[in-house]
Scaffold this active site. Sequence first.
Site, PDB file in Angstrom:
ATOM      1  N   THR A 115      -9.247   1.216  -2.540  1.00 12.88           N
ATOM      2  CA  THR A 115      -8.609   0.784  -4.396  1.00 12.88           C
ATOM      3  C   THR A 115      -9.435  -0.648  -4.320  1.00 12.88           C
ATOM      4  O   THR A 115     -10.438  -1.685  -3.759  1.00 12.88           O
ATOM      5  CB  THR A 115      -6.958   0.500  -3.571  1.00 12.88           C
ATOM      6  OG1 THR A 115      -6.352   0.211  -4.523  1.00 12.88           O
ATOM      7  CG2 THR A 115      -6.991  -0.475  -2.597  1.00 12.88           C
ATOM      8  N   GLY A 117     -10.721  -1.948 -16.722  1.00 14.21           N
ATOM      9  CA  GLY A 117     -11.247  -2.104 -15.204  1.00 14.21           C
ATOM     10  C   GLY A 117     -11.430  -0.768 -15.190  1.00 14.21           C
ATOM     11  O   GLY A 117     -11.535   0.248 -15.370  1.00 14.21           O
ATOM     12  N   GLY A 118     -11.698  -0.797 -13.614  1.00 10.47           N
ATOM     13  CA  GLY A 118     -11.884   0.258 -12.758  1.00 10.47           C
ATOM     14  C   GLY A 118     -11.054   1.717 -13.497  1.00 10.47           C
ATOM     15  O   GLY A 118     -11.870   2.660 -13.177  1.00 10.47           O
ATOM     16  N   ALA A 119      -9.497   1.637 -13.180  1.00 10.68           N
ATOM     17  CA  ALA A 119      -9.011   2.346 -13.797  1.00 10.68           C
ATOM     18  C   ALA A 119      -9.156   3.332 -14.712  1.00 10.68           C
ATOM     19  O   ALA A 119      -9.372   4.927 -14.829  1.00 10.68           O
ATOM     20  CB  ALA A 119      -7.478   2.041 -13.311  1.00 10.68           C
ATOM     21  N   LYS A 153     -13.879  -0.505  -6.252  1.00 11.10           N
ATOM     22  CA  LYS A 153     -13.683   1.380  -6.252  1.00 11.10           C
ATOM     23  C   LYS A 153     -15.346   1.419  -6.930  1.00 11.10           C
ATOM     24  O   LYS A 153     -15.992   2.042  -6.451  1.00 11.10           O
ATOM     25  CB  LYS A 153     -13.118   1.331  -7.492  1.00 11.10           C
ATOM     26  CG  LYS A 153     -11.632   1.619  -6.435  1.00 11.10           C
ATOM     27  CD  LYS A 153     -10.886   2.353  -7.544  1.00 11.10           C
ATOM     28  CE  LYS A 153      -9.494   2.413  -7.297  1.00 11.10           C
ATOM     29  NZ  LYS A 153      -8.648   3.679  -8.109  1.00 11.10           N
ATOM     30  N   ASN A 156     -12.786   6.110  -4.693  1.00 18.60           N
ATOM     31  CA  ASN A 156     -11.894   5.992  -4.111  1.00 18.60           C
ATOM     32  C   ASN A 156     -11.651   6.772  -3.144  1.00 18.60           C
ATOM     33  O   ASN A 156     -10.547   6.603  -2.671  1.00 18.60           O
ATOM     34  CB  ASN A 156     -10.358   6.383  -5.156  1.00 18.60           C
ATOM     35  CG  ASN A 156      -9.985   7.842  -5.821  1.00 18.60           C
ATOM     36  OD1 ASN A 156     -10.920   8.311  -5.138  1.00 18.60           O
ATOM     37  ND2 ASN A 156      -9.017   7.762  -5.822  1.00 18.60           N
ATOM     38  N   SER A 173      -0.541   3.847   0.260  1.00 17.99           N
ATOM     39  CA  SER A 173      -0.707   5.441   0.799  1.00 17.99           C
ATOM     40  C   SER A 173       0.036   5.663   2.195  1.00 17.99           C
ATOM     41  O   SER A 173      -0.368   6.577   2.650  1.00 17.99           O
ATOM     42  CB  SER A 173      -3.132   4.666   1.062  1.00 17.99           C
ATOM     43  OG  SER A 173      -3.439   5.019  -1.075  1.00 17.99           O
ATOM     44  N   SER A 194       1.143  -1.083  -0.091  1.00 17.98           N
ATOM     45  CA  SER A 194      -0.247   0.262  -0.045  1.00 17.98           C
ATOM     46  C   SER A 194       0.933   0.867  -0.012  1.00 17.98           C
ATOM     47  O   SER A 194       1.194   1.693   0.783  1.00 17.98           O
ATOM     48  CB  SER A 194      -0.860   0.225   1.709  1.00 17.98           C
ATOM     49  OG  SER A 194      -1.240   1.267   1.439  1.00 17.98           O
TER      50      SER A 194
END
Length: 248
Positions: A61, A130-132, A65, A86, A17, A15
């Site tokens: 993440t 995908g989600g991104a 999402k 997000n 973050s 991660s």
Amino acid sequence: MKKKYGLIGYPLTHSFSKQFFTEKFEKEKVDAVYENFEIEDISWFQDIVRNNPDLVGLNVTIPYKQLIINFLHELDKAAEEIGAVNTIKIKRIGERIHLKGFNTDIWGFETSLKPLVKNYHKKALILGTGGASKAIKYVLKKLGINYISASIEELQKNEISYKEIDKKMMAERLLIINATPLGTYPKVETFPPIPYEFVTEKHLLFDLVYNPEVTQFMEKGKAKGAIVKNGYEMLLQQALKSYEIWNA
């Protein structure tokens, strides 16, 4: 009470973050903590919010999402249009909890991409669906850049298969964005299957992957003289934007 922020997803092995915010809080002497909440099922989300009364903000993440939306009370306009969240702002009024969803990937991607775009980058090829890719499409639309997506799954509207990417398409679409996880550590030898022999110095290859710093996708573009960029600045910018939202 010390403010708490966190990240939900599964798995959360590497991660960005947690490390980023922990260092930020230490450096700026902010009395707050950032925790990883690795949840195998999205239904556990409600327990996290309930059992952490000091929790004021969350990042979301993979793979939640989109699924997270069902648990939120409100979405900001962009998150609603994209259908992916997000960042969550948590407001507590007595016993009441209000959860609002945002998408800061938009801000991260636009801020990172914009300085590199030339007037001939009029058409884009997005690798992955995908989600991104949702945030990417939103930004390209905003910038007036036409796009098409390459998919390995059943083709939807405005999607093509990888075998359709030929010399003509590569010559037309000078902005190529990798929105797949191909090339991510530890599988650093992988890369999207496109005809790199048709990449030119006019091409801009943007990779959402940030670990390693230079992916095979970028390496192959660089070898042809293209401008290349990884996803680190996008990640950094979306994190800073999340923090701004939580504290607004």
